[in-house]
Every structure is written in structure tokens, then in C-alpha cells.
Design a protein around this motif. Structure first.
Motif, mmCIF file in Angstrom:
data_model
loop_
_atom_site.group_PDB
_atom_site.id
_atom_site.type_symbol
_atom_site.label_atom_id
_atom_site.label_comp_id
_atom_site.label_asym_id
_atom_site.label_seq_id
_atom_site.Cartn_x
_atom_site.Cartn_y
_atom_site.Cartn_z
ATOM 1 N N ARG A 117 0.832 -1.200 0.000
ATOM 2 C CA ARG A 117 0.000 0.000 0.000
ATOM 3 C C ARG A 117 0.875 1.262 0.000
ATOM 4 N NH1 ARG A 117 -5.407 -1.155 1.482
ATOM 5 N NH2 ARG A 117 -5.668 -3.216 2.370
ATOM 6 N N SER A 118 0.335 2.337 -0.527
ATOM 7 C CA SER A 118 1.024 3.629 -0.482
ATOM 8 C C SER A 118 0.819 4.229 0.912
ATOM 9 C CB SER A 118 0.460 4.576 -1.541
ATOM 10 O OG SER A 118 -0.851 4.976 -1.184
ATOM 11 N N TYR A 119 1.697 5.151 1.275
ATOM 12 C CA TYR A 119 1.540 5.815 2.568
ATOM 13 C C TYR A 119 0.227 6.598 2.631
ATOM 14 C CZ TYR A 119 6.282 4.680 4.071
ATOM 15 O OH TYR A 119 7.415 4.015 4.463
ATOM 16 N N GLU A 120 -0.165 7.178 1.515
ATOM 17 C CA GLU A 120 -1.404 7.942 1.482
ATOM 18 C C GLU A 120 -2.613 7.030 1.743
ATOM 19 O OE1 GLU A 120 1.035 8.155 -0.834
ATOM 20 O OE2 GLU A 120 1.757 10.141 -0.265
ATOM 21 N N GLU A 121 -2.609 5.865 1.113
ATOM 22 C CA GLU A 121 -3.698 4.913 1.327
ATOM 23 C C GLU A 121 -3.706 4.425 2.774
ATOM 24 O OE1 GLU A 121 -5.452 0.759 -0.583
ATOM 25 O OE2 GLU A 121 -3.397 1.361 -1.068
ATOM 26 N N MET A 122 -2.518 4.146 3.297
ATOM 27 C CA MET A 122 -2.409 3.699 4.687
ATOM 28 C C MET A 122 -2.960 4.765 5.633
ATOM 29 S SD MET A 122 1.414 2.054 4.389
ATOM 30 C CE MET A 122 1.717 1.992 6.147
ATOM 31 N N ALA A 123 -2.577 6.020 5.405
ATOM 32 C CA ALA A 123 -3.023 7.117 6.262
ATOM 33 C C ALA A 123 -4.549 7.248 6.227
ATOM 34 C CB ALA A 123 -2.368 8.426 5.827
ATOM 35 N N ASP A 124 -5.110 7.088 5.043
ATOM 36 C CA ASP A 124 -6.560 7.172 4.895
ATOM 37 C C ASP A 124 -7.252 6.052 5.664
ATOM 38 O OD1 ASP A 124 -8.957 8.260 3.811
ATOM 39 O OD2 ASP A 124 -8.959 6.670 2.300
ATOM 40 N N LEU A 125 -6.736 4.839 5.541
ATOM 41 C CA LEU A 125 -7.358 3.696 6.202
ATOM 42 C C LEU A 125 -7.173 3.718 7.713
ATOM 43 C CD1 LEU A 125 -6.420 0.844 3.702
ATOM 44 C CD2 LEU A 125 -8.693 1.781 4.124
ATOM 45 N N LEU A 126 -6.023 4.198 8.176
ATOM 46 C CA LEU A 126 -5.725 4.171 9.603
ATOM 47 C C LEU A 126 -6.102 5.467 10.319
ATOM 48 C CD1 LEU A 126 -2.270 2.351 9.500
ATOM 49 C CD2 LEU A 126 -4.500 1.381 10.097
ATOM 50 N N GLY A 127 -6.464 6.487 9.549
ATOM 51 C CA GLY A 127 -6.848 7.748 10.162
ATOM 52 C C GLY A 127 -5.692 8.456 10.849
ATOM 53 N N THR A 128 -4.526 8.416 10.239
ATOM 54 C CA THR A 128 -3.350 9.081 10.800
ATOM 55 C C THR A 128 -2.616 9.797 9.674
ATOM 56 O OG1 THR A 128 -1.443 8.765 12.253
ATOM 57 C CG2 THR A 128 -1.829 7.068 10.584
ATOM 58 N N THR A 129 -1.465 10.355 9.984
ATOM 59 C CA THR A 129 -0.732 11.122 8.982
ATOM 60 C C THR A 129 0.289 10.257 8.259
ATOM 61 O OG1 THR A 129 1.022 11.791 10.507
ATOM 62 C CG2 THR A 129 -0.954 13.210 10.386
ATOM 63 N N VAL A 130 0.668 10.705 7.077
ATOM 64 C CA VAL A 130 1.704 10.020 6.310
ATOM 65 C C VAL A 130 3.008 10.021 7.096
ATOM 66 C CG1 VAL A 130 3.124 10.176 4.217
ATOM 67 C CG2 VAL A 130 0.641 10.435 4.059
ATOM 68 N N GLY A 131 3.328 11.150 7.725
ATOM 69 C CA GLY A 131 4.559 11.250 8.508
ATOM 70 C C GLY A 131 4.618 10.240 9.642
ATOM 71 N N ALA A 132 3.503 10.077 10.333
ATOM 72 C CA ALA A 132 3.454 9.109 11.438
ATOM 73 C C ALA A 132 3.664 7.689 10.912
ATOM 74 C CB ALA A 132 2.122 9.211 12.175
ATOM 75 N N LEU A 133 3.086 7.390 9.770
ATOM 76 C CA LEU A 133 3.238 6.048 9.196
ATOM 77 C C LEU A 133 4.654 5.801 8.697
ATOM 78 C CD1 LEU A 133 -0.195 5.790 7.486
ATOM 79 C CD2 LEU A 133 0.645 4.374 9.349
ATOM 80 N N LYS A 134 5.261 6.818 8.105
ATOM 81 C CA LYS A 134 6.648 6.663 7.673
ATOM 82 C C LYS A 134 7.543 6.368 8.873
ATOM 83 C CE LYS A 134 6.562 9.335 3.410
ATOM 84 N NZ LYS A 134 7.067 10.505 2.678
ATOM 85 N N MET A 135 7.258 7.024 9.990
ATOM 86 C CA MET A 135 8.044 6.781 11.201
ATOM 87 C C MET A 135 7.810 5.362 11.716
ATOM 88 S SD MET A 135 10.304 7.734 13.281
ATOM 89 C CE MET A 135 10.502 9.421 12.799
ATOM 90 N N ARG A 136 6.576 4.898 11.703
ATOM 91 C CA ARG A 136 6.295 3.524 12.160
ATOM 92 C C ARG A 136 7.006 2.492 11.287
ATOM 93 N NH1 ARG A 136 -0.226 3.801 13.009
ATOM 94 N NH2 ARG A 136 -0.201 5.583 14.417
ATOM 95 N N VAL A 137 6.928 2.685 9.976
ATOM 96 C CA VAL A 137 7.593 1.747 9.061
ATOM 97 C C VAL A 137 9.100 1.794 9.281
ATOM 98 C CG1 VAL A 137 8.083 1.236 6.627
ATOM 99 C CG2 VAL A 137 5.746 1.753 7.343
ATOM 100 N N HIS A 138 9.642 2.988 9.454
ATOM 101 C CA HIS A 138 11.078 3.134 9.702
ATOM 102 C C HIS A 138 11.479 2.424 10.992
ATOM 103 C CE1 HIS A 138 15.032 4.988 9.812
ATOM 104 N NE2 HIS A 138 14.775 5.388 11.050
ATOM 105 N N ARG A 139 10.717 2.633 12.047
ATOM 106 C CA ARG A 139 11.025 1.974 13.333
ATOM 107 C C ARG A 139 10.892 0.458 13.214
ATOM 108 N NH1 ARG A 139 7.892 6.271 17.154
ATOM 109 N NH2 ARG A 139 9.564 7.815 17.215
#
Length: 170
Positions: free
Chosen positions: A134-156
Motif C-alpha cells: 500500500r502507499s503511505y497515502e492509502e495507509m493514512a486514509d485507512l488508519l486515520g493518521t498522517t503520512v509522517g506518522a506512518l513513515k516513522m512507524r515503518v522506519h522503526r
């Protein structure tokens, strides 16, 4: 479709299940590591969605995704386990020797164990990005969070997996 179900056309709900079921199932398998558990979570999630359909605000797919994702997280919290095994795919092996196949199986097992140690939010982000593609944008939409937060989660998640796997393969 939702309106039809709310008007009493229960068979219309099966259209929603067919439309979204496969993607939700793949996510649940990625989160739980078990096709059987994923099927149970999906079934319970669709039952819950049916009973609460009047509460949908916005997109149905994002709403039902949250139900499934929360079901997976609840299951992960309640099941304290050390090992997660994924079903092997039915594709024939492309490895030339049994040793290469054994190495692949061992690496898969080690990766499964490492994934099982991640916090559910990190595991969810990693699975959505690298297993489901999935793209970060799609993930953010589905999870109700920001792209930045998701990039940090994936990075961690990547850092944690790398550290765990380096212990064995370094």
C-alpha cells in the motif's frame, strides 16, 4: 449499497463482502500470521459491521478496515506467543538445490519471529507497506493518521527487524 442493506435488502451486504473481503483477509493474515485466525477475525468483523452499518460515516472501506485492524490488534494483545508461521505459497520453488530452499525456509522463520516481536502498530504499518504494497497515502486514509506518522512507524519497524535479524546473520 449500504442504504440498500439498511432498507432491508440483506443480500446486498454480500456484495460488500465480495468487494472488500480479499484485501481485508490478506491484511488479517499479514497481521496474525494465521489463515484460520484471519478468517475468524474477518467473519467476526463483518458481523460487527453488519450490526453497526448505520454508524458508517464516510467511506465504508476505511470504516470496515478499522474494524478488522482492531480485531487483529486485539488478538495480538491477547495471544502472547513467540512464533508466527505463515502459510507457504503454492508456487513451485525457484531454488536449484535443497540447501537453498532450506536457507529460504530458515530466513522466513526468522523473519516471522522478528515480526511477532514488534508492537502491533509497527507490525501493522510494516505489513501494510511491505506485504500488502500500500502507499503511505492509502495507509493514512485507512488508519486515520498522517503520512509522517506512518513513515516513522515503518522506519522503526525496519530498524527493529534489522537489529533482530543482524544478531543472527551478521
Amino acid at each position: 449499497m449500504i442504504q440498500r442493506v439498511l432498507e432491508g435488502h440483506r443480500d446486498a451486504f454480500s456484495i460488500l463482502i465480495r468487494r472488500y473481503g480479499d484485501a481485508l483477509y490478506r491484511h488479517a493474515v499479514g497481521m496474525t500470521g494465521s489463515p484460520d485466525v484471519a478468517e475468524d477475525i474477518l467473519q467476526a468483523s463483518f458481523i460487527k459491521a453488519f450490526h453497526h452499518l448505520q454508524e458508517v460515516r464516510g467511506r465504508f472501506d476505511a470504516w470496515v478496515f478499522r474494524i478488522v485492524a482492531n480485531g487483529c490488534k486485539d488478538w495480538l494483545k491477547n495471544i502472547r506467543r513467540q512464533h508466527v508461521s505463515y502459510e507457504e505459497d503454492d508456487q513451485p520453488s525457484t531454488f536449484a538445490t535443497p540447501e537453498e530452499e532450506l536457507d529460504r525456509t530458515e530466513l522466513r522463520t526468522d523473519l516471522d519471529r522478528a515480526l511477532a516481536t514488534l508492537a502491533p502498530s509497527l507490525r501493522e504499518a510494516f505489513v501494510m507497506k511491505h506485504v500488502e504494497g500500500r502507499s503511505y497515502e492509502e495507509m493514512a486514509d485507512l488508519l486515520g493518521t498522517t503520512v509522517g506518522a506512518l513513515k516513522m512507524r515503518v522506519h522503526r519497524a525496519r530498524e527493529a527487524l534489522q537489529a533482530l535479524l543482524e544478531e543472527k546473520y551478521a
